[in-house]
Design a protein around this motif. Structure first.
Motif, mmCIF file in Angstrom:
data_model
loop_
_atom_site.group_PDB
_atom_site.id
_atom_site.type_symbol
_atom_site.label_atom_id
_atom_site.label_comp_id
_atom_site.label_asym_id
_atom_site.label_seq_id
_atom_site.Cartn_x
_atom_site.Cartn_y
_atom_site.Cartn_z
ATOM 1 N N GLY A 187 8.243 3.646 40.932
ATOM 2 C CA GLY A 187 8.243 2.198 41.046
ATOM 3 C C GLY A 187 7.468 1.527 39.927
ATOM 4 O O GLY A 187 7.081 0.361 40.041
ATOM 5 N N ASP A 188 7.270 2.244 38.821
ATOM 6 C CA ASP A 188 6.420 1.761 37.736
ATOM 7 C C ASP A 188 7.224 1.723 36.441
ATOM 8 O O ASP A 188 7.568 2.768 35.870
ATOM 9 C CB ASP A 188 5.215 2.685 37.582
ATOM 10 N N ALA A 189 7.522 0.521 35.948
ATOM 11 C CA ALA A 189 8.302 0.380 34.716
ATOM 12 C C ALA A 189 7.584 0.945 33.510
ATOM 13 O O ALA A 189 8.215 1.312 32.511
ATOM 14 C CB ALA A 189 8.630 -1.101 34.481
ATOM 15 N N ASP A 190 6.249 1.047 33.576
ATOM 16 C CA ASP A 190 5.502 1.596 32.448
ATOM 17 C C ASP A 190 5.872 3.051 32.178
ATOM 18 O O ASP A 190 5.696 3.536 31.053
ATOM 19 C CB ASP A 190 3.997 1.489 32.688
ATOM 20 N N MET A 191 6.380 3.746 33.186
ATOM 21 C CA MET A 191 6.827 5.119 32.968
ATOM 22 C C MET A 191 7.994 5.141 31.977
ATOM 23 O O MET A 191 8.081 6.022 31.117
ATOM 24 C CB MET A 191 7.249 5.769 34.284
#
Length: 221
Positions: A187-191
């Protein structure tokens, strides 16, 4: 391939014919729920059309999946063809600007920036070969648009190595798709952004760009 695009609603059906509205609804609902979990009723409700209209245009849900993959390739192809990364004169600058652009459009809800054809491929690669092949055409077709700039950069810089422009172009898509999977998992776009950052470093290393100030389009947040 991937940004969120507006779709018609029941309140604004004039924004496209029934077939286009169904394809745009499929694009958004399948990215949100997955292909298997998306029903014909879901798509019809989102598109604001009847089930009769659905079956007028598509004999089966699988036929819609094939058409949605092709529609995705067409619409995202138009987006990328007009994107600003084509502006630099230097071909390697264009390749790195492409990666910057891909990082910049990662944002919003997960389904809004992840890839329709990547999502469907993960689900149906062994059960719906027609959809799988349409998705492959989309992903590999987009990769092919990068080959000319990569090859020109190789020639300009005299890079003689055991990789090809086509293989590096495909690798960019492998990293992007993998980043989307990690973003979905966490759920983390930074990934996904992190993956692009590493890809930029990798491309710079392939072209021996050790000076971090040499290419202005490479940025690290």
């Amino acid at each position: 391939m991937y940004v969120n695009m507006p779709r018609p609603t029941k309140q604004s059906p004039e924004r496209g014919d029934a077939r286009t509205r169904l394809l745009e609804a499929a694009r958004d609902v399948i990215r949100r729920k997955g292909f298997a979990a998306t029903s014909v009723d879901d798509i019809c409700q989102s598109a604001g059309v009847t089930k009769g209209a659905f079956f007028h245009h598509f004999k089966t849900k699988e036929a819609l999946g094939v058409a949605a993959a092709k529609y995705w390739a067409e619409t995202t192809g138009t987006l990328f063809a007009s994107a600003p990364y084509h502006a630099p004169d230097d071909p390697l600058d264009r390749v790195l600007a492409y990666l910057d652009f891909r990082k910049a459009i990662i944002g919003g809800e997960t389904y809004e920036y992840t890839c329709l054809v990547g999502t469907m491929t993960q689900e149906v690669h062994d059960t719906a070969p027609a959809i799988r092949d349409a998705c492959a055409d989309s992903i590999l077709g987009h990769a092919a648009t990068l080959e000319a700039d990569i090859e020109a950069a190789r020639a300009q810089r005299g890079v003689d190595a055991n990789w090809t422009a086509a293989s590096l172009a495909r690798h960019t898509q492998a990293v992007l798709q993998g980043g989307f999977i990690l973003a979905k998992a966490t759920g983390d776009a930074d990934m996904a952004r992190e993956g692009v950052d590493h890809l930029i470093r990798y491309v710079r290393a392939l072209f021996c760009l050790d000076d971090e100030s040499a290419i202005s389009t490479t940025r690290e947040n």
